[in-house]
Scaffold this motif. Sequence first.
Motif, PDB file in Angstrom:
ATOM      1  N   GLU A   9     -20.756 -21.364 -26.058  1.00 17.68           N
ATOM      2  CA  GLU A   9     -21.737 -21.460 -24.981  1.00 17.68           C
ATOM      3  C   GLU A   9     -21.518 -20.360 -23.952  1.00 17.68           C
ATOM      4  O   GLU A   9     -22.469 -19.776 -23.432  1.00 17.68           O
ATOM      5  CB  GLU A   9     -21.650 -22.831 -24.305  1.00 17.68           C
ATOM      6  CG  GLU A   9     -22.292 -23.943 -25.124  1.00 17.68           C
ATOM      7  CD  GLU A   9     -22.198 -25.270 -24.405  1.00 17.68           C
ATOM      8  OE1 GLU A   9     -23.223 -25.957 -24.299  1.00 17.68           O
ATOM      9  OE2 GLU A   9     -21.095 -25.613 -23.937  1.00 17.68           O
ATOM     10  N   ARG A  12     -22.815 -17.118 -25.513  1.00 20.49           N
ATOM     11  CA  ARG A  12     -24.273 -17.072 -25.579  1.00 20.49           C
ATOM     12  C   ARG A  12     -24.880 -16.876 -24.200  1.00 20.49           C
ATOM     13  O   ARG A  12     -25.838 -16.124 -24.020  1.00 20.49           O
ATOM     14  CB  ARG A  12     -24.816 -18.349 -26.215  1.00 20.49           C
ATOM     15  CG  ARG A  12     -24.512 -18.485 -27.696  1.00 20.49           C
ATOM     16  CD  ARG A  12     -24.997 -19.823 -28.218  1.00 20.49           C
ATOM     17  NE  ARG A  12     -26.448 -19.911 -28.109  1.00 20.49           N
ATOM     18  CZ  ARG A  12     -27.127 -21.043 -28.233  1.00 20.49           C
ATOM     19  NH1 ARG A  12     -26.479 -22.178 -28.453  1.00 20.49           N
ATOM     20  NH2 ARG A  12     -28.424 -21.068 -28.135  1.00 20.49           N
ATOM     21  N   ALA A  13     -24.310 -17.564 -23.179  1.00 19.82           N
ATOM     22  CA  ALA A  13     -24.837 -17.418 -21.818  1.00 19.82           C
ATOM     23  C   ALA A  13     -24.605 -16.023 -21.291  1.00 19.82           C
ATOM     24  O   ALA A  13     -25.336 -15.531 -20.432  1.00 19.82           O
ATOM     25  CB  ALA A  13     -24.178 -18.443 -20.888  1.00 19.82           C
ATOM     26  N   ARG A 245     -24.085 -28.827 -20.775  1.00 20.03           N
ATOM     27  CA  ARG A 245     -25.084 -28.238 -21.668  1.00 20.03           C
ATOM     28  C   ARG A 245     -25.945 -27.231 -20.881  1.00 20.03           C
ATOM     29  O   ARG A 245     -27.160 -27.388 -20.740  1.00 20.03           O
ATOM     30  CB  ARG A 245     -25.947 -29.348 -22.273  1.00 20.03           C
ATOM     31  CG  ARG A 245     -25.105 -30.364 -23.051  1.00 20.03           C
ATOM     32  CD  ARG A 245     -25.861 -31.628 -23.385  1.00 20.03           C
ATOM     33  NE  ARG A 245     -26.860 -31.414 -24.420  1.00 20.03           N
ATOM     34  CZ  ARG A 245     -27.617 -32.392 -24.933  1.00 20.03           C
ATOM     35  NH1 ARG A 245     -27.464 -33.635 -24.477  1.00 20.03           N
ATOM     36  NH2 ARG A 245     -28.499 -32.130 -25.863  1.00 20.03           N
ATOM     37  N   ARG A 247     -26.948 -24.223 -21.522  1.00 13.87           N
ATOM     38  CA  ARG A 247     -27.950 -23.461 -22.263  1.00 13.87           C
ATOM     39  C   ARG A 247     -29.297 -24.173 -22.262  1.00 13.87           C
ATOM     40  O   ARG A 247     -30.345 -23.553 -22.061  1.00 13.87           O
ATOM     41  CB  ARG A 247     -27.465 -23.228 -23.697  1.00 13.87           C
ATOM     42  CG  ARG A 247     -28.416 -22.407 -24.562  1.00 13.87           C
ATOM     43  CD  ARG A 247     -28.584 -21.005 -24.031  1.00 13.87           C
ATOM     44  NE  ARG A 247     -29.425 -20.190 -24.890  1.00 13.87           N
ATOM     45  CZ  ARG A 247     -29.751 -18.943 -24.643  1.00 13.87           C
ATOM     46  NH1 ARG A 247     -29.289 -18.362 -23.553  1.00 13.87           N
ATOM     47  NH2 ARG A 247     -30.526 -18.265 -25.471  1.00 13.87           N
ATOM     48  N   GLU A 248     -29.305 -25.497 -22.444  1.00 14.82           N
ATOM     49  CA  GLU A 248     -30.549 -26.247 -22.460  1.00 14.82           C
ATOM     50  C   GLU A 248     -31.214 -26.245 -21.086  1.00 14.82           C
ATOM     51  O   GLU A 248     -32.438 -26.145 -20.974  1.00 14.82           O
ATOM     52  CB  GLU A 248     -30.271 -27.689 -22.920  1.00 14.82           C
ATOM     53  CG  GLU A 248     -29.802 -27.787 -24.358  1.00 14.82           C
ATOM     54  CD  GLU A 248     -29.546 -29.224 -24.774  1.00 14.82           C
ATOM     55  OE1 GLU A 248     -30.183 -30.131 -24.181  1.00 14.82           O
ATOM     56  OE2 GLU A 248     -28.708 -29.439 -25.673  1.00 14.82           O
ATOM     57  N   GLU A 250     -30.824 -23.901 -18.815  1.00 12.57           N
ATOM     58  CA  GLU A 250     -31.312 -22.537 -18.600  1.00 12.57           C
ATOM     59  C   GLU A 250     -32.662 -22.336 -19.284  1.00 12.57           C
ATOM     60  O   GLU A 250     -33.600 -21.777 -18.703  1.00 12.57           O
ATOM     61  CB  GLU A 250     -30.280 -21.540 -19.141  1.00 12.57           C
ATOM     62  CG  GLU A 250     -30.656 -20.087 -18.936  1.00 12.57           C
ATOM     63  CD  GLU A 250     -29.682 -19.148 -19.624  1.00 12.57           C
ATOM     64  OE1 GLU A 250     -29.993 -17.951 -19.711  1.00 12.57           O
ATOM     65  OE2 GLU A 250     -28.624 -19.611 -20.103  1.00 12.57           O
ATOM     66  N   GLU A 251     -32.783 -22.803 -20.521  1.00 16.24           N
ATOM     67  CA  GLU A 251     -34.042 -22.671 -21.252  1.00 16.24           C
ATOM     68  C   GLU A 251     -35.156 -23.459 -20.571  1.00 16.24           C
ATOM     69  O   GLU A 251     -36.305 -23.009 -20.515  1.00 16.24           O
ATOM     70  CB  GLU A 251     -33.865 -23.148 -22.689  1.00 16.24           C
ATOM     71  CG  GLU A 251     -33.009 -22.214 -23.542  1.00 16.24           C
ATOM     72  CD  GLU A 251     -32.845 -22.732 -24.961  1.00 16.24           C
ATOM     73  OE1 GLU A 251     -33.074 -23.943 -25.178  1.00 16.24           O
ATOM     74  OE2 GLU A 251     -32.509 -21.926 -25.843  1.00 16.24           O
TER      75      GLU A 251
END
Length: 320
Positions: A9, A12-13, A245, A247-248, A250-251
């Motif tokens: 994570e 990816r971030a 979480r 990433r979720e 952020e999306e």
Amino acid sequence: MEQGVSAEEVRRATVEPVAEVVTPAEEARSEKLVKRRGGYTFPQFFSILNVGLVLTAVSLVLFKTPNHLAFGGTSGLAILLGTAFPVLPVSVWMWVLNIVLVVLGFIFLERKTILWTAYASIALSAYTSLFEWLFPVTQSITGDLWLDLCFAVLLPAVGSAMIFDIGASTGGTDITAMILRKHTDIEIGKALLAVDLGIVAAAIIIYGPRVGLYCVLGLLGKSFVVDGFIESIRQRKVCQVICSRPREVEEYIVKKLGRTATVTFGWGAYSGKRVIILTSVLSRREAMKLRLFVRETDPGAFITITSSSEIVGKGFRGVN
């Protein structure tokens, strides 16, 4: 490295930010459509400007003029002149004063500087004439001077707050302020306050202490109420989210809310774990949606939401 979130994570971030591919043609089209003034598109800017002017004109015709509530600005001076020279109505004096100020503006200021202020001055005079014709009021419509004073303050305060928020003005004495700012060293705030106090003093002499002291209250209340409405209109929420979480979240911010976020890394003092911190500036409704989404996604998330009335940058207010 200790893990508050997985290494994947974090990677990816760091190297895979959420982004949409925008072609040059789309970007050019977007720039054309979002030609902004104060963060608003031209139709929004023009609509808000006129709504603010309409509220100001309604206040002048229905509440200020019938009660002689002259507490500053060209409207206050027009009310005094309408009493001293009753052969002409207040709306005509508004036209005279604003046209004189607009002419002075075009003489002493650059055209691009004066353009919207000149429009506001003329439009306000036009709306005042229109409402005088539609509502030929000669005395209080409520029979209660205190109630009339409240609306004489509130309506133009809301209108002025809307207009100031988009980076425009109601014209009138604002033109005088712009000229003084450019060509003299006079402290503008004090000069305009002196003019308003002079108008109020004249109201006390002409209309007596009762109406005059109501004008004093109106002058004091106008400043506080306008500031309050501006703060309310401009208020945004600065949200910080720490969760398992990111990433979720952020999306969701980018794809669902249409906003962006700043991704930073922190260290939990109690847990001793590295965490991802998402910071985003949102409207009140967007902040509420984000809070609900985060709570559903990660019930153990830590969310901080603070209010701010001054957000400057793309998507909010312009730098100038």
